[in-house]
Design a protein around this motif. Sequence first.
Motif, PDB file in Angstrom:
ATOM      1  N   GLU A  61      32.568  82.501  28.631  1.00 12.27           N
ATOM      2  CA  GLU A  61      33.969  82.695  29.021  1.00 12.27           C
ATOM      3  C   GLU A  61      34.834  82.943  27.797  1.00 12.27           C
ATOM      4  OE1 GLU A  61      37.404  80.443  31.663  1.00 12.27           O
ATOM      5  OE2 GLU A  61      35.358  79.651  31.616  1.00 12.27           O
ATOM      6  N   LEU A  62      34.555  82.212  26.719  1.00 13.00           N
ATOM      7  CA  LEU A  62      35.321  82.415  25.493  1.00 13.00           C
ATOM      8  C   LEU A  62      35.009  83.772  24.872  1.00 13.00           C
ATOM      9  CD1 LEU A  62      37.360  81.066  23.588  1.00 13.00           C
ATOM     10  CD2 LEU A  62      35.411  80.168  22.298  1.00 13.00           C
ATOM     11  N   ASP A  63      33.742  84.173  24.918  1.00 14.94           N
ATOM     12  CA  ASP A  63      33.368  85.478  24.364  1.00 14.94           C
ATOM     13  C   ASP A  63      34.017  86.631  25.121  1.00 14.94           C
ATOM     14  OD1 ASP A  63      31.877  84.347  22.373  1.00 14.94           O
ATOM     15  OD2 ASP A  63      29.938  84.624  23.406  1.00 14.94           O
ATOM     16  N   SER A  64      34.368  86.421  26.379  1.00 17.40           N
ATOM     17  CA  SER A  64      35.012  87.486  27.139  1.00 17.40           C
ATOM     18  C   SER A  64      36.411  87.807  26.608  1.00 17.40           C
ATOM     19  CB  SER A  64      35.089  87.114  28.617  1.00 17.40           C
ATOM     20  OG  SER A  64      36.024  86.068  28.831  1.00 17.40           O
ATOM     21  N   PHE A  65      37.001  86.884  25.864  1.00 20.14           N
ATOM     22  CA  PHE A  65      38.323  87.129  25.276  1.00 20.14           C
ATOM     23  C   PHE A  65      38.232  87.841  23.930  1.00 20.14           C
ATOM     24  CE2 PHE A  65      39.080  83.461  28.055  1.00 20.14           C
ATOM     25  CZ  PHE A  65      40.109  83.973  28.831  1.00 20.14           C
ATOM     26  N   ASP A  66      37.054  87.905  23.334  1.00 18.45           N
ATOM     27  CA  ASP A  66      36.861  88.577  22.045  1.00 18.45           C
ATOM     28  C   ASP A  66      36.623  90.060  22.319  1.00 18.45           C
ATOM     29  OD1 ASP A  66      36.478  89.128  19.397  1.00 18.45           O
ATOM     30  OD2 ASP A  66      34.491  88.197  19.284  1.00 18.45           O
ATOM     31  N   ASN A  68      37.042  92.858  20.488  1.00 19.20           N
ATOM     32  CA  ASN A  68      36.391  93.725  19.501  1.00 19.20           C
ATOM     33  C   ASN A  68      35.039  93.188  19.033  1.00 19.20           C
ATOM     34  OD1 ASN A  68      37.301  91.620  17.956  1.00 19.20           O
ATOM     35  ND2 ASN A  68      38.678  92.845  16.671  1.00 19.20           N
ATOM     36  N   GLY A  69      34.611  92.036  19.499  1.00 20.48           N
ATOM     37  CA  GLY A  69      33.287  91.504  19.213  1.00 20.48           C
ATOM     38  C   GLY A  69      33.067  91.022  17.790  1.00 20.48           C
ATOM     39  N   ASP A  70      34.129  90.660  17.089  1.00 20.06           N
ATOM     40  CA  ASP A  70      33.964  90.214  15.699  1.00 20.06           C
ATOM     41  C   ASP A  70      33.904  88.688  15.564  1.00 20.06           C
ATOM     42  OD1 ASP A  70      36.575  89.612  16.288  1.00 20.06           O
ATOM     43  OD2 ASP A  70      37.426  90.501  14.474  1.00 20.06           O
ATOM     44  N   ASN A  71      33.825  87.988  16.674  1.00 16.47           N
ATOM     45  CA  ASN A  71      33.774  86.518  16.720  1.00 16.47           C
ATOM     46  C   ASN A  71      35.010  85.838  16.144  1.00 16.47           C
ATOM     47  OD1 ASN A  71      31.291  86.480  17.999  1.00 16.47           O
ATOM     48  ND2 ASN A  71      30.164  86.483  16.074  1.00 16.47           N
ATOM     49  N   ASN A  72      36.065  86.582  15.983  1.00 21.36           N
ATOM     50  CA  ASN A  72      37.373  86.041  15.605  1.00 21.36           C
ATOM     51  C   ASN A  72      38.383  86.515  16.630  1.00 21.36           C
ATOM     52  OD1 ASN A  72      36.637  84.706  13.205  1.00 21.36           O
ATOM     53  ND2 ASN A  72      36.657  86.648  12.090  1.00 21.36           N
ATOM     54  N   PHE A  73      39.399  85.710  16.825  1.00 22.69           N
ATOM     55  CA  PHE A  73      40.416  86.066  17.797  1.00 22.69           C
ATOM     56  C   PHE A  73      41.668  86.521  17.068  1.00 22.69           C
ATOM     57  CE2 PHE A  73      37.670  83.058  19.999  1.00 22.69           C
ATOM     58  CZ  PHE A  73      37.350  83.817  21.110  1.00 22.69           C
ATOM     59  N   SER A  74      41.924  87.815  17.168  1.00 25.51           N
ATOM     60  CA  SER A  74      43.133  88.352  16.549  1.00 25.51           C
ATOM     61  C   SER A  74      44.338  87.994  17.415  1.00 25.51           C
ATOM     62  CB  SER A  74      43.011  89.867  16.384  1.00 25.51           C
ATOM     63  OG  SER A  74      42.816  90.481  17.647  1.00 25.51           O
ATOM     64  N   ILE A  75      45.503  88.333  16.953  1.00 30.53           N
ATOM     65  CA  ILE A  75      46.737  87.960  17.639  1.00 30.53           C
ATOM     66  C   ILE A  75      46.779  88.538  19.048  1.00 30.53           C
ATOM     67  CG2 ILE A  75      49.254  88.246  17.604  1.00 30.53           C
ATOM     68  CD1 ILE A  75      49.080  88.065  14.555  1.00 30.53           C
ATOM     69  N   ASP A  76      46.323  89.774  19.229  1.00 28.00           N
ATOM     70  CA  ASP A  76      46.374  90.372  20.568  1.00 28.00           C
ATOM     71  C   ASP A  76      45.294  89.810  21.501  1.00 28.00           C
ATOM     72  OD1 ASP A  76      44.448  91.641  18.976  1.00 28.00           O
ATOM     73  OD2 ASP A  76      44.526  93.483  20.172  1.00 28.00           O
ATOM     74  N   GLU A  77      44.283  89.133  20.959  1.00 26.40           N
ATOM     75  CA  GLU A  77      43.249  88.522  21.795  1.00 26.40           C
ATOM     76  C   GLU A  77      43.597  87.089  22.194  1.00 26.40           C
ATOM     77  OE1 GLU A  77      39.324  90.811  20.018  1.00 26.40           O
ATOM     78  OE2 GLU A  77      39.952  88.907  19.134  1.00 26.40           O
ATOM     79  N   ARG A  78      44.554  86.504  21.559  1.00 24.79           N
ATOM     80  CA  ARG A  78      44.933  85.120  21.865  1.00 24.79           C
ATOM     81  C   ARG A  78      45.898  85.106  23.049  1.00 24.79           C
ATOM     82  NH1 ARG A  78      46.044  83.168  15.713  1.00 24.79           N
ATOM     83  NH2 ARG A  78      43.897  83.498  15.029  1.00 24.79           N
ATOM     84  N   THR A  79      45.426  84.543  24.118  1.00 24.87           N
ATOM     85  CA  THR A  79      46.245  84.398  25.317  1.00 24.87           C
ATOM     86  C   THR A  79      46.248  82.929  25.705  1.00 24.87           C
ATOM     87  OG1 THR A  79      44.379  84.734  26.809  1.00 24.87           O
ATOM     88  CG2 THR A  79      45.590  86.707  26.127  1.00 24.87           C
TER      89      THR A  79
END
Length: 129
Positions: A61-66, A68-79
Motif C-alpha cells: 500500500e505504501l509502495d503504491s504512493f511512490d 516514480n519508484g525511487d523509494n523516496n516520497f517527493s513533495i507531490d507524492e506525499r498525501t
Amino acid sequence: MIKLLSFIAFELLVVLLLAFINKKYFNYKLSNFKIAVISSFFFYISILAIVFVINYTLKNELDSFDLNGDNNFSIDERTLEQQQVMKAIISDTGRNLAPILGIIYSLIYFTIIIIPLNIFNKKKNKSTN
C-alpha cells in the motif's frame, strides 16, 4: 474483535483436529503434552504468518504512493493517505515484537490447552476402567 475470535476458533479447531487424528490414526499414542506442543507451535507460526501478511499488505500500500519508484516520497507524492499508511507502518511496535511476544503467547496458549486435555484424558481413563 471478530478477527480475534475467528483466530482463536481456528486455533481451537487445530487442537480438536489433532485430538481426532490422535484417536483415529495413532490410537492415542500421542500424549497430551505432544498435542499441546504441536498446537502451540502452530499458534506461534500463525502469529508470524499474520504479521507477515500485514507487513506485506502495508508495504504494498505504501509502495503504491511512490509514483516514480525511487523509494523516496517527493513533495507531490506525499498525501494524507500516504502519511497515514506511513504512520501505521512506523508506529506499530507490536508487529516488530511479534516473534518475541508470539513465544510468550504460545506458552500461555500451551498452558490453556494442556489443562483441558489432561482433564479430558483423566475422565476418559476413568470411564474405560
